[in-house]
Design a protein around this motif. Structure first.
Motif, short mmCIF file in Angstrom:
data_model
loop_
_atom_site.label_atom_id
_atom_site.label_comp_id
_atom_site.label_asym_id
_atom_site.label_seq_id
_atom_site.Cartn_x
_atom_site.Cartn_y
_atom_site.Cartn_z
N THR A 1 0.75 -1.16 0.07
CA THR A 1 0.05 -0.10 0.10
C THR A 1 0.66 1.21 -0.10
OG1 THR A 1 -1.70 0.93 1.03
CG2 THR A 1 -0.14 -0.02 2.38
N ILE A 2 0.53 2.41 0.33
CA ILE A 2 1.06 3.70 0.40
C ILE A 2 0.83 4.21 1.80
CG2 ILE A 2 1.05 3.92 -2.11
CD1 ILE A 2 -1.11 6.38 -1.42
N GLY B 1 3.97 10.30 -0.36
CA GLY B 1 3.41 9.14 -0.63
C GLY B 1 4.20 7.70 -0.81
N SER B 2 4.95 7.76 0.19
CA SER B 2 5.98 6.41 0.24
C SER B 2 5.47 5.12 -0.13
CB SER B 2 6.87 6.52 1.59
OG SER B 2 7.21 7.59 1.89
N ASN B 3 5.86 4.34 -0.67
CA ASN B 3 5.30 2.96 -0.95
C ASN B 3 5.74 2.14 0.13
OD1 ASN B 3 5.02 2.39 -4.71
ND2 ASN B 3 5.02 4.40 -3.53
N ASN C 1 10.42 2.01 -4.43
CA ASN C 1 10.09 2.99 -5.75
C ASN C 1 11.08 4.35 -6.01
OD1 ASN C 1 8.66 4.92 -7.20
ND2 ASN C 1 6.89 4.00 -6.66
N ASN D 1 0.18 12.56 -4.25
CA ASN D 1 0.98 13.14 -3.36
C ASN D 1 1.65 14.48 -4.07
OD1 ASN D 1 2.64 12.73 -5.59
ND2 ASN D 1 4.38 11.45 -4.67
N GLN E 1 -2.12 7.78 -6.45
CA GLN E 1 -2.05 6.33 -5.81
C GLN E 1 -2.91 6.04 -5.10
OE1 GLN E 1 1.82 7.87 -3.72
NE2 GLN E 1 2.72 6.27 -4.69
N THR F 1 -4.48 3.18 -1.90
CA THR F 1 -4.01 2.42 -0.58
C THR F 1 -4.70 1.22 -0.92
OG1 THR F 1 -6.19 3.19 0.73
CG2 THR F 1 -3.69 4.16 1.05
N ASP G 1 -0.56 5.96 -10.48
CA ASP G 1 1.27 6.00 -10.60
C ASP G 1 1.34 7.11 -11.78
OD1 ASP G 1 3.47 5.74 -9.29
OD2 ASP G 1 4.12 4.14 -10.86
#
Length: 701
Positions: free
Chosen positions: A229-230, A237-239, A257, A582, A588, A590, A641
C-alpha cells in the motif's frame, strides 16, 4: 563500455561497473554483507570474493574492484573472472566461519530470524561445523533511542548503519570505534540518534544486531499477512508494505520505488502502527446534555438530519490532512446538495487559489527531479520535518552534484549546507529583484529549482493577500532564472498533508458563495454556519466553532472528536481502499490490510448512508460506482501512478512584481515532526520520540 568474461560468458558492461555488478549482469549470484548499492563501498566483510584470471593467486573482493582495473590477456583477450571455482568456495566458507566465531547463534529468540542474511548465507555458503571452540566475545548493548534495539554481540561490523546515518540521513552520531577484538559500533556521545530516518538501519542490518524496539518479540514473518500500500503520514506518498496478524497491524516496511522513496521510509511512517489501535473511535456517539454517549448509526444519522433541516444551507465542511479523494468527492456532492458552497481542504488562510492551474500547487519537477537540479531555493519550508524523504533527495543531490542551496525561512539543521538568506518577505523580494547574490546563482544555473512550502503560502496573521504576493514573487523568481521552460519546470509546492493535492484536484474548495476553512470557523462563531462537518479535521481551533453542531467523521479521539456533537467512526488508511495524490501530483491507491474495529466504516460509505437520511441520496452504492463517477469528472485520477503535468504558461501568468511590503516571516507549519496527525498523537512510540526530541533540543540550547 567494457567487455569481461564471467564464468566463461562474455558480456559487455559500463566501464565504471565493479566486478560484483558485472557478475550480477551476467546472472551470477554474489553473496555480500557490507555492500549496498545506495551506500559507499566499504569492503569489510569479504564475503563477495571471486577469482580473477591473471590476477594475484588469491581471491579478490568483487565489490571494491572495478572492471576497468583488470588487465586483458596476453593477446588482448577480455579479462576473466570466476564466481564458482574451488578457490572461491573455500574462501567463502572461511569467511563465513570467521563471521560465526563470535556470533551468539541465538536465532530462536532473534527478531531477525526468518529474514536474516546471515542465516541464509550460512546455509548456502557455510560449512556444517566450526573448528573454533574458544569462548565467544560479548559486547555491551547500546541505547540509541526508543526505535532501534541493539544486540551488539551479533554485530559483524559491516558498517552499513554507519554509512547510512552519515551519507543518507546526514547525522554523524554512529561509528566504529576500537580495533581488532575491541572494535564495536556505537554512538559517539552515548545518546539516542536524532535522525527522522534512523529506522532504516533495521532493514539495512544483515544480522540481528539492530532490530525494531517496538516490534520486538511480537511476531514472526511467516505469521504475517503482507499488503502492499502507500503511506499518508506526509505528502510524499511513500510506498510501503503493511504486515498484519488477524485484525492488528504489526509493522510497516518500505517498498522500493525509485521515483518516490527509493527504499527508505521515515520513522513516523515505520513506527506509527501502534497509534492505529489506540484511542480509536469504534462506535457512533451523540452528545446529550453536554456529554457524548454511545448511539446507534440510525440515531446518529437522525440527529444529523434534524440539525440539517434546521440549518438549511448554513452548512460547512472541512477535510483533514488524511482524507482520501473518494470521501472528499462524496462529501462535496452532499454539501452541494444541501445548497452550500462552504467546503475546504486547505490550511487556514491559504493562498492556493481554486482557480489556479494544477502547476501552481504540485511539485512540478517531481521528487526524483531534485537530482537534476543544480541550484535550489527553499521558501518557507523545512523539508526535514515536512517531507524527510524529499530532504534526503536534496542531501543526495548536494553530496553528489554540489547543489547550491539557499533558504528563506527557519534557520534549521537540514543535514546539508545552505546559504541562509533570511526569514522574512524582504529576503524574498531581494531574490525577486535580483539584488541578492543567490539570485545570480539561480540565474546562472541550468536547472534551477524553487521549492515553496505551505508555511509561506498560508499566512494566518497577514492574510490571504500576503500569501498571494508570496506566490507571485516565487513564480517571478522561477521565470526570471529560467526555471519555467518546455524542458524543465522547476517550480514546486511542498505540501505536508497527504489529502491536500487530491482535494484540490477534485475542487474540495469554496464553491459559489462559499468561504475558506478559517472563514468557516468565523461563521460558526457568529452563527452563520449551524452545521459543520469535520472530515478528519483536527488541526484547527475547535473552541472557536461557537454553538454550531459539529459532525466529526474520523478514526481517532483527537481534537475534532472532543468538540463533536455527533461522532461517526471511520477507517484509517490501512483499513480502506482510497485514492491519494502526493505532493508531486502522482495518483496512488491504498489497499486495505485489516478491517476497521467495532462498528467503524469506510468514510465514503458513511457519507453515502447519511445522504439517504438527509433525503439527498448520492447516486452510487459501491466503491466501484463512486470511482466511476469520480473518473468521469476527473479522468486523470484513473491513471494510477501517473502525474498529470501542469501548465508552465499558467505559472508564467502568476509571475508578477509586487510593490507591497508585508511584515511577515516564513516558518514551517510543522513544529513537531512526530505529532502531526491524530494517528501520530495516539502513538505511544511517537510520543516518546517527541519527548526525547524536545529534551535534546533543550539540552542543545
Amino acid at each position: 563500455m567494457a567487455q569481461i568474461k564471467v564464468d566463461g560468458e562474455l558480456i559487455e558492461v559500463p566501464d565504471h561497473f565493479t566486478l560484483m555488478q558485472a557478475a550480477e549482469a551476467a546472472g551470477a549470484e554474489i553473496p555480500r554483507f557490507c555492500y549496498h548499492e545506495r551506500l559507499s563501498v566499504a569492503g569489510n566483510c569479504r564475503m563477495c570474493l571471486v577469482e580473477v584470471k591473471g590476477g594475484p593467486p588469491k581471491p579478490q573482493a568483487s565489490c571494491a574492484l572495478g572492471v576497468k582495473d583488470l588487465r586483458p590477456g596476453p593477446d588482448g583477450e577480455p579479462p576473466e573472472m570466476f564466481t564458482n571455482t574451488p578457490m572461491v568456495k573455500k574462501a567463502r566458507e572461511g569467511v563465513m566461519e570467521f563471521l560465526l566465531i563470535n556470533h551468539p547463534l541465538d536465532c530462536p529468540i532473534c527478531d531477525q530470524g526468518g529474514e536474516c542474511d546471515l542465516q541464509d548465507q550460512a546455509m548456502a555458503y557455510g560449512i556444517e561445523a566450526s573448528r573454533y571452540t574458544e569462548s565467544k566475545r560479548a559486547v555491551e548493548n547500546k541505547y540509541i533511542g526508543p526505535l532501534v534495539k541493539t544486540i551488539m554481540t551479533r554485530c559483524i561490523h559491516c558498517t552499513r548503519c554507519v554509512r547510512f546515518t552519515t551519507e543518507v540521513a546526514g547525522i554523524s552520531e554512529l561509528g566504529l570505534v576500537g580495533r581488532g577484538e575491541d572494535a564495536e559500533i556505537t554512538t559517539y556521545l552515548e545518546r539516542a540518534m536524532s535522525s527522522e530516518l534512523q529506522g532504516n538501519v533495521i532493514d539495512l542490518c544483515p544480522v540481528g544486531a539492530l532490530t525494531s524496539r517496538p516490534y520486538e518479540f511480537t511476531a514472526r514473518p511467516w505469521e504475517l499477512t503482507k499488503t502492499e500500500t502507500i503511506d499518508v503520514m506526509d505528502a510524499v506518498g511513500s510506498n510501503i508494505r503493511v504486515d498484519a496478524r488477524g485484525r492488528e497491524v504489526m509493522r510497516v516496511l518500505p517498498r522500493i520505488n525509485e521515483d518516490i522513496n527509493e527504499e527508505w521510509i521515515s520513522d513516523k511512517t515505520r513506527f506509527i502502527w501502534d497509534g492505529l489501535k489506540s484511542q480509536r473511535l469504534d462506535r457512533p456517539y451523540v452528545r446529550k446534555k453536554g456529554r457524548l454517549e454511545e448511539a446507534s448509526w440510525d440515531e446518529a444519522f437522525k440527529t444529523i438530519a434534524r440539525a440539517a433541516r434546521k440549518a438549511g444551507n448554513k452548512v460547512g465542511a472541512i477535510a483533514g490532512d488524511l482524507a482520501g479523494v473518494e470521501e472528499m468527492f462524496a462529501l462535496k456532492q452532499l454539501i452541494a446538495s444541501l445548497g452550500s458552497g462552504h467546503m475546504d481542504c486547505r490550511p487556514a488562510m491559504s493562498a492556493i487559489d481554486p482557480g489556479m492551474d494544477r502547476a501552481a500547487y504540485i511539485f512540478n519537477p517531481a521528487i526524483a527531479g531534485i537530482e537534476q537540479a543544480d541550484a535550489l531555493l527553499i521558501i518557507g519550508a523545512n523539508p526535514r520535518r515536512e517531507a524527510s524523504l524529499v530532504n534526503a533527495r536534496i542531501r543526495k543531490s548536494w553530496r553528489a552534484n554540489g547543489l547550491a542551496i539557499g533558504l528563506i525561512g527557519d534557520r534549521a539543521d537540514l543535514t546539508y549546507d545552505y546559504q541562509y538568506l533570511g526569514d522574512d518577505f524582504a529576503a524574498l523580494q531581494s531574490i525577486a529583484d535580483g539584488s541578492s547574490r543567490f539570485a545570480k546563482k539561480l540565474k546562472n544555473a541550468e536547472r534551477p529549482l524553487i521549492i515553496i512550502g505551505e508555511g509561506a503560502l498560508s499566512q494566518n496573521a497577514a492574510g490571504k493577500q500576503a500569501g498571494r504576493d508570496v506566490m507571485a514573487l516565487a513564480s517571478k523568481i522561477a521565470q526570471d532564472c529560467g526555471a519555467l521552460s518546455a524542458e524543465w519546470n522547476g517550480f514546486g509546492v511542498l505540501h505536508n498533508g497527504a489529502g491536500r493535492v487530491g482535494g484540490l484536484d477534485i475542487g474540495f474548495v469554496p464553491q459559489a458563495g462559499g468561504v475558506c476553512s478559517a472563514d468557516q470557523i468565523d461563521l460558526c462563531a457568529s452563527g452563520d454556519i449551524e452545521l459543520m462537518f469535520l472530515l478528519g479535521a483536527d488541526e484547527y481551533d475547535m473552541s472557536a466553532l461557537g454553538e454550531a453542531m459539529v459532525v466529526y467523521i474520523g478514526s481517532h479521539g483527537d481534537a475534532g472528536a472532543h468538540r463533536a456533537d455527533v461522532i461517526l467512526p471511520a477507517a484509517t488508511y490501512t483499513e480502506k481502499s482510497a485514492t491519494y495524490v502526493n505532493t508531486e501530483g502522482r495518483v496512488q491507491i491504498t489497499t486495505r490490510a485489516v478491517f476497521p474495529p467495532g462498528e467503524a466504516k469506510e468514510d465514503w460509505a458513511i457519507i453515502r448512508a447519511l445522504s439517504a437520511h438527509l433525503k439527498k441520496t448520492l447516486p452510487y452504492n459501491s466503491l466501484t460506482e463512486l470511482r466511476a463517477a469520480l473518473y468521469q469528472q476527473h479522468p486523470h485520477l484513473a491513471r494510477i501512478d501517473h502525474i498529470e503535468p501542469g501548465s508552465v504558461e499558467a505559472l508564467r501568468a502568476l509571475a508578477k512584481p509586487v510593490k507591497a511590503t508585508h511584515k511577515l516571516s516564513f516558518a514551517s507549519p510543522i513544529e513537531d515532526f512526530y505529532l502531526t496527525n491524530p494517528i501520530a498523537r495516539a502513538s505511544a512510540v511517537m510520543g516518546e520520540c517527541a519527548q526525547l526530541a524536545q529534551g535534546m533540543l533543550k539540552a542543545a540550547e
